[in-house]
Design a protein around this motif. Sequence first.
Motif, PDB file in Angstrom:
ATOM      1  N   GLN A  78     -13.629  -7.007   1.601  1.00  0.00           N
ATOM      2  CA  GLN A  78     -13.568  -5.523   1.700  1.00  0.00           C
ATOM      3  C   GLN A  78     -12.825  -4.967   0.468  1.00  0.00           C
ATOM      4  O   GLN A  78     -12.041  -5.687  -0.167  1.00  0.00           O
ATOM      5  N   PRO A  79     -13.046  -3.670   0.095  1.00  0.00           N
ATOM      6  CA  PRO A  79     -12.563  -3.152  -1.190  1.00  0.00           C
ATOM      7  C   PRO A  79     -11.091  -2.709  -1.182  1.00  0.00           C
ATOM      8  O   PRO A  79     -10.515  -2.500  -2.241  1.00  0.00           O
ATOM      9  N   LEU A  80     -10.443  -2.541  -0.013  1.00  0.00           N
ATOM     10  CA  LEU A  80      -9.094  -1.956   0.012  1.00  0.00           C
ATOM     11  C   LEU A  80      -8.092  -2.863  -0.692  1.00  0.00           C
ATOM     12  O   LEU A  80      -8.031  -4.065  -0.430  1.00  0.00           O
ATOM     13  N   ARG A  81      -7.260  -2.250  -1.592  1.00  0.00           N
ATOM     14  CA  ARG A  81      -6.212  -3.019  -2.274  1.00  0.00           C
ATOM     15  C   ARG A  81      -4.921  -2.191  -2.337  1.00  0.00           C
ATOM     16  O   ARG A  81      -4.112  -2.362  -3.229  1.00  0.00           O
ATOM     17  N   GLN A  82      -4.739  -1.261  -1.420  1.00  0.00           N
ATOM     18  CA  GLN A  82      -3.578  -0.375  -1.383  1.00  0.00           C
ATOM     19  C   GLN A  82      -2.930  -0.460  -0.007  1.00  0.00           C
ATOM     20  O   GLN A  82      -3.616  -0.545   0.997  1.00  0.00           O
ATOM     21  N   CYS A  83      -1.601  -0.408   0.020  1.00  0.00           N
ATOM     22  CA  CYS A  83      -0.900  -0.381   1.313  1.00  0.00           C
ATOM     23  C   CYS A  83      -0.908   1.055   1.848  1.00  0.00           C
ATOM     24  O   CYS A  83      -0.081   1.875   1.458  1.00  0.00           O
ATOM     25  N   ASP A  84      -1.862   1.417   2.661  1.00  0.00           N
ATOM     26  CA  ASP A  84      -1.884   2.749   3.251  1.00  0.00           C
ATOM     27  C   ASP A  84      -2.283   2.612   4.717  1.00  0.00           C
ATOM     28  O   ASP A  84      -2.401   1.512   5.261  1.00  0.00           O
ATOM     29  N   ARG A  85      -2.534   3.697   5.328  1.00  0.00           N
ATOM     30  CA  ARG A  85      -2.832   3.701   6.766  1.00  0.00           C
ATOM     31  C   ARG A  85      -4.111   2.905   7.082  1.00  0.00           C
ATOM     32  O   ARG A  85      -4.168   2.151   8.053  1.00  0.00           O
ATOM     33  N   MET A  87      -5.404   0.418   5.385  1.00  0.00           N
ATOM     34  CA  MET A  87      -5.105  -1.020   5.254  1.00  0.00           C
ATOM     35  C   MET A  87      -4.368  -1.519   6.509  1.00  0.00           C
ATOM     36  O   MET A  87      -4.686  -2.579   7.048  1.00  0.00           O
ATOM     37  N   GLN A  88      -3.431  -0.725   6.952  1.00  0.00           N
ATOM     38  CA  GLN A  88      -2.654  -1.072   8.150  1.00  0.00           C
ATOM     39  C   GLN A  88      -3.599  -1.299   9.342  1.00  0.00           C
ATOM     40  O   GLN A  88      -3.495  -2.277  10.073  1.00  0.00           O
ATOM     41  N   GLU A  89      -4.555  -0.354   9.476  1.00  0.00           N
ATOM     42  CA  GLU A  89      -5.492  -0.450  10.609  1.00  0.00           C
ATOM     43  C   GLU A  89      -6.401  -1.675  10.455  1.00  0.00           C
ATOM     44  O   GLU A  89      -6.691  -2.380  11.420  1.00  0.00           O
ATOM     45  N   LEU A  90      -6.776  -1.899   9.193  1.00  0.00           N
ATOM     46  CA  LEU A  90      -7.645  -3.079   8.936  1.00  0.00           C
ATOM     47  C   LEU A  90      -6.913  -4.378   9.303  1.00  0.00           C
ATOM     48  O   LEU A  90      -7.454  -5.258   9.988  1.00  0.00           O
ATOM     49  N   LEU A  91      -5.655  -4.479   8.883  1.00  0.00           N
ATOM     50  CA  LEU A  91      -4.873  -5.691   9.154  1.00  0.00           C
ATOM     51  C   LEU A  91      -4.707  -5.888  10.672  1.00  0.00           C
ATOM     52  O   LEU A  91      -4.834  -7.003  11.196  1.00  0.00           O
ATOM     53  N   ALA A  92      -4.478  -4.761  11.378  1.00  0.00           N
ATOM     54  CA  ALA A  92      -4.314  -4.837  12.841  1.00  0.00           C
ATOM     55  C   ALA A  92      -5.610  -5.301  13.476  1.00  0.00           C
ATOM     56  O   ALA A  92      -5.629  -6.130  14.399  1.00  0.00           O
ATOM     57  N   GLN A  93      -6.750  -4.806  12.935  1.00  0.00           N
ATOM     58  CA  GLN A  93      -8.059  -5.183  13.478  1.00  0.00           C
ATOM     59  C   GLN A  93      -8.313  -6.688  13.278  1.00  0.00           C
ATOM     60  O   GLN A  93      -8.804  -7.387  14.170  1.00  0.00           O
ATOM     61  N   ILE A  94      -7.949  -7.161  12.067  1.00  0.00           N
ATOM     62  CA  ILE A  94      -8.145  -8.598  11.752  1.00  0.00           C
ATOM     63  C   ILE A  94      -7.342  -9.446  12.736  1.00  0.00           C
ATOM     64  O   ILE A  94      -7.839 -10.423  13.306  1.00  0.00           O
ATOM     65  N   SER A  95      -6.097  -9.075  12.967  1.00  0.00           N
ATOM     66  CA  SER A  95      -5.240  -9.841  13.867  1.00  0.00           C
ATOM     67  C   SER A  95      -5.792  -9.784  15.292  1.00  0.00           C
ATOM     68  O   SER A  95      -5.770 -10.770  16.024  1.00  0.00           O
ATOM     69  N   ALA A 104      -1.400 -10.371  10.088  1.00  0.00           N
ATOM     70  CA  ALA A 104      -2.102 -10.335   8.799  1.00  0.00           C
ATOM     71  C   ALA A 104      -1.324  -9.388   7.888  1.00  0.00           C
ATOM     72  O   ALA A 104      -0.783  -8.379   8.356  1.00  0.00           O
ATOM     73  N   ALA A 105      -1.216  -9.745   6.606  1.00  0.00           N
ATOM     74  CA  ALA A 105      -0.400  -8.922   5.711  1.00  0.00           C
ATOM     75  C   ALA A 105      -1.053  -8.796   4.346  1.00  0.00           C
ATOM     76  O   ALA A 105      -1.826  -9.675   3.933  1.00  0.00           O
ATOM     77  N   PHE A 106      -0.720  -7.659   3.669  1.00  0.00           N
ATOM     78  CA  PHE A 106      -1.151  -7.457   2.277  1.00  0.00           C
ATOM     79  C   PHE A 106       0.134  -7.419   1.452  1.00  0.00           C
ATOM     80  O   PHE A 106       1.008  -6.580   1.684  1.00  0.00           O
ATOM     81  N   ILE A 107       0.326  -8.337   0.528  1.00  0.00           N
ATOM     82  CA  ILE A 107       1.557  -8.404  -0.265  1.00  0.00           C
ATOM     83  C   ILE A 107       1.156  -8.454  -1.729  1.00  0.00           C
ATOM     84  O   ILE A 107       0.539  -9.438  -2.181  1.00  0.00           O
ATOM     85  N   HIS A 112       3.923  -4.188   0.480  1.00  0.00           N
ATOM     86  CA  HIS A 112       3.924  -5.161   1.576  1.00  0.00           C
ATOM     87  C   HIS A 112       3.612  -4.413   2.865  1.00  0.00           C
ATOM     88  O   HIS A 112       4.400  -3.610   3.342  1.00  0.00           O
ATOM     89  N   CYS A 113       2.426  -4.567   3.370  1.00  0.00           N
ATOM     90  CA  CYS A 113       2.151  -3.983   4.678  1.00  0.00           C
ATOM     91  C   CYS A 113       1.553  -5.042   5.578  1.00  0.00           C
ATOM     92  O   CYS A 113       0.908  -5.980   5.105  1.00  0.00           O
ATOM     93  N   SER A 114       1.824  -4.892   6.881  1.00  0.00           N
ATOM     94  CA  SER A 114       1.480  -5.961   7.820  1.00  0.00           C
ATOM     95  C   SER A 114       0.920  -5.362   9.098  1.00  0.00           C
ATOM     96  O   SER A 114       1.162  -4.191   9.420  1.00  0.00           O
ATOM     97  N   SER A 115       0.172  -6.209   9.849  1.00  0.00           N
ATOM     98  CA  SER A 115      -0.340  -5.765  11.146  1.00  0.00           C
ATOM     99  C   SER A 115       0.826  -5.607  12.123  1.00  0.00           C
ATOM    100  O   SER A 115       0.708  -4.961  13.137  1.00  0.00           O
ATOM    101  N   ARG A 116       1.936  -6.283  11.807  1.00  0.00           N
ATOM    102  CA  ARG A 116       3.105  -6.180  12.666  1.00  0.00           C
ATOM    103  C   ARG A 116       3.990  -5.062  12.131  1.00  0.00           C
ATOM    104  O   ARG A 116       4.444  -5.141  10.980  1.00  0.00           O
ATOM    105  N   LEU A 117       4.221  -4.056  12.959  1.00  0.00           N
ATOM    106  CA  LEU A 117       4.940  -2.902  12.436  1.00  0.00           C
ATOM    107  C   LEU A 117       6.439  -3.188  12.329  1.00  0.00           C
ATOM    108  O   LEU A 117       7.099  -2.767  11.383  1.00  0.00           O
ATOM    109  N   GLN A 118       6.975  -3.943  13.304  1.00  0.00           N
ATOM    110  CA  GLN A 118       8.413  -4.272  13.238  1.00  0.00           C
ATOM    111  C   GLN A 118       8.618  -5.698  12.771  1.00  0.00           C
ATOM    112  O   GLN A 118       7.898  -6.593  13.203  1.00  0.00           O
ATOM    113  N   ARG A 119       9.605  -5.869  11.919  1.00  0.00           N
ATOM    114  CA  ARG A 119       9.995  -7.172  11.361  1.00  0.00           C
ATOM    115  C   ARG A 119       8.771  -7.972  10.894  1.00  0.00           C
ATOM    116  O   ARG A 119       8.440  -9.033  11.424  1.00  0.00           O
ATOM    117  N   PRO A 120       8.056  -7.408   9.898  1.00  0.00           N
ATOM    118  CA  PRO A 120       6.907  -8.186   9.402  1.00  0.00           C
ATOM    119  C   PRO A 120       7.376  -9.500   8.760  1.00  0.00           C
ATOM    120  O   PRO A 120       8.475  -9.549   8.196  1.00  0.00           O
TER     121      PRO A 120
END
Length: 538
Positions: A78-85, A87-95, A104-107, A112-120
């Motif tokens: 997929q084309p997203l390469r930015q930590c934004d909303r 991407m967050q939703e995509l990572l949550a969907q993957i998990s 799942a995380a993008f670093i 650094h954004c992750s499907s886990r909102l607390q303590r990624p």
Amino acid sequence: MWQAMRGLRQRLDHPWRMAALATLLSLLLLVLGSLGLALMQAREAEREALDARGERFLQRIEQVFGQLRQALDRLERQPLRQCDRTMQELLAQISFDHRFVQEAAFIDGDQHCSSRLQRPSTPPRRAADVQAPPHRYWLDTTAEPKGDLAALVLARGPFHVFAARAHLLDMVDLSDGADLYLIPRGSRWALPILGASQPWPLGQSATDDPEPDTLRTLGDRLLYRMAGDDPAYQLALVVPSASLHQRIHTTWHAWLPGCLPLALLIGASTYLLVRTRQSLERELQAALDHRELRVHYQPIFELASRRCIGAEALVRWRRPDGSPISPELFIPLAESTGQIRQITEHMLQQVLEELGELLREHPELYVSVNLAACDVCEPRVGLLAERLLARYRVSPAQIAFEITERGLLDLDSARSHLEGLRARGHRVLIDDFGTGYANLAYLQELPVDCLKIDRAFIAALPADAGGRGVAPHIIRMARDLQIKVIAEGIEHEEQARLLVLEGADYGQGWLFARPLTADQFRELIGRQSGELPAIRVA
Ligand SMILES: Nc1nc2c(ncn2[C@@H]2O[C@@H]3COP(=O)(O)O[C@H]4[C@@H](O)[C@H](n5cnc6c(=O)[nH]c(N)nc65)O[C@@H]4COP(=O)(O)O[C@H]3[C@H]2O)c(=O)[nH]1
């Protein structure tokens, strides 16, 4: 040394003693043998059990790795390469879509954004444990075994996926104190699924890398290494050796009760064998003392002319009840007891007693007498023959001696005594040629007049003259060495014809005549020389 051996043999030559010795020895061998077998079987069973255990883990790890790689490949596509909303939703969907993806995380740099909102989670800061481009793997082995902690991290580019330790361990039972290691290809470190990493190979020198699928003992532990489908890593299982010891103990104790009856059976068979052998030995001695052994004469023919040129003296023994005993049975016994010396002397004496006159009248005839190995190594036979030949006024050339290749084991001693026999005028024949001696060099060293080709080679003669058996080679070799050849055991006309074609000189066998009594042999010679009306010899 020889005397001591003889003394020991005499002391043991008693059915009960031999039976006791055989029982003890076989019991010892059976106990040790069953222990060896139990060891082998228990190790194999342990190896199979570890293999099954490792296989379950390998399957699970492949399942987890496969799903994690799938998730990463999906993120990469997929084309997203930015930590934004988004991407967050995509990572949550993957998990959400992948059972084994705990997070799942993008670093990427500061992002650094992750499907886990607390303590990624963050991946380990060290280089990847396994490099299998385009993927990188980390095994977080230092964490305590809590199900919610990530134990496995896979990355592709800036995307990371994390798997929970519980998913790795729920298929493998490590309750017996076993350790499980992942060995990345070419790595000098073993990564434990639990606990701290260790240098690899475990407890060995670095050059002593154990082969896959083999079981190794490391002190009081067993190491089993196995390869999976993925060449990027292998698996090593280390378990306490107590279970192997238990297996050996159980298998061995299951077999032990069978050892004693088996040893007793061997002892009983030995008792019967020794008793039978001893009674046969006593019977043979009685037969020798009462001069009950007889001589039969198997005529030997010149193959080209079919004229009888002599005979082989063969011993015959009938029990008082008339039942015959084969020389194949009692000659080996007599050789082992030493009675063979008496047999040889008896044969020589009887040949001259029975055929002395015939031999005097037909100086072209000879009779050959079989010698045993011990006869060949002593001057006794030559001296006896000299006395008897003088008494019966027969030429030494008319008594030949046959020795088997087995009798030539002590070549030096045999050579000097055979030279002695030849110097007295006797001919020396090698019997059963081709069956007993690996090195034919003795033919150049020994004074030999004639080779007797063993009947096994004659029986194997091919039916067509073009075929190649062993006999033609022996004939050619003998001709080169200027040694005459007698073919033994000729049973068919075709064999005789073929042997003549190949250049064999003489032959004996049922085609011409079976072993005859002295009277029958005299009759045969009488017919041949025209003293009696001729009939066809068969
Ligand atoms: N199937 C078949 N057999 C044939 C034929 N022609 C001869 N034979 C048998 O082959 C054996 C030839 O004797 P050998 O090779 O010296 O083999 C002899 C020889 O090694 C030994 N033996 C016999 N007599 C004496 C003896 O007086 N002293 C010693 N030391 N050994 C002897 O016992 C062996 C067996 O002797 P025998 O039972 O008499 O068996 C004899 C003879 O009966 C044939 O056409 N077909």
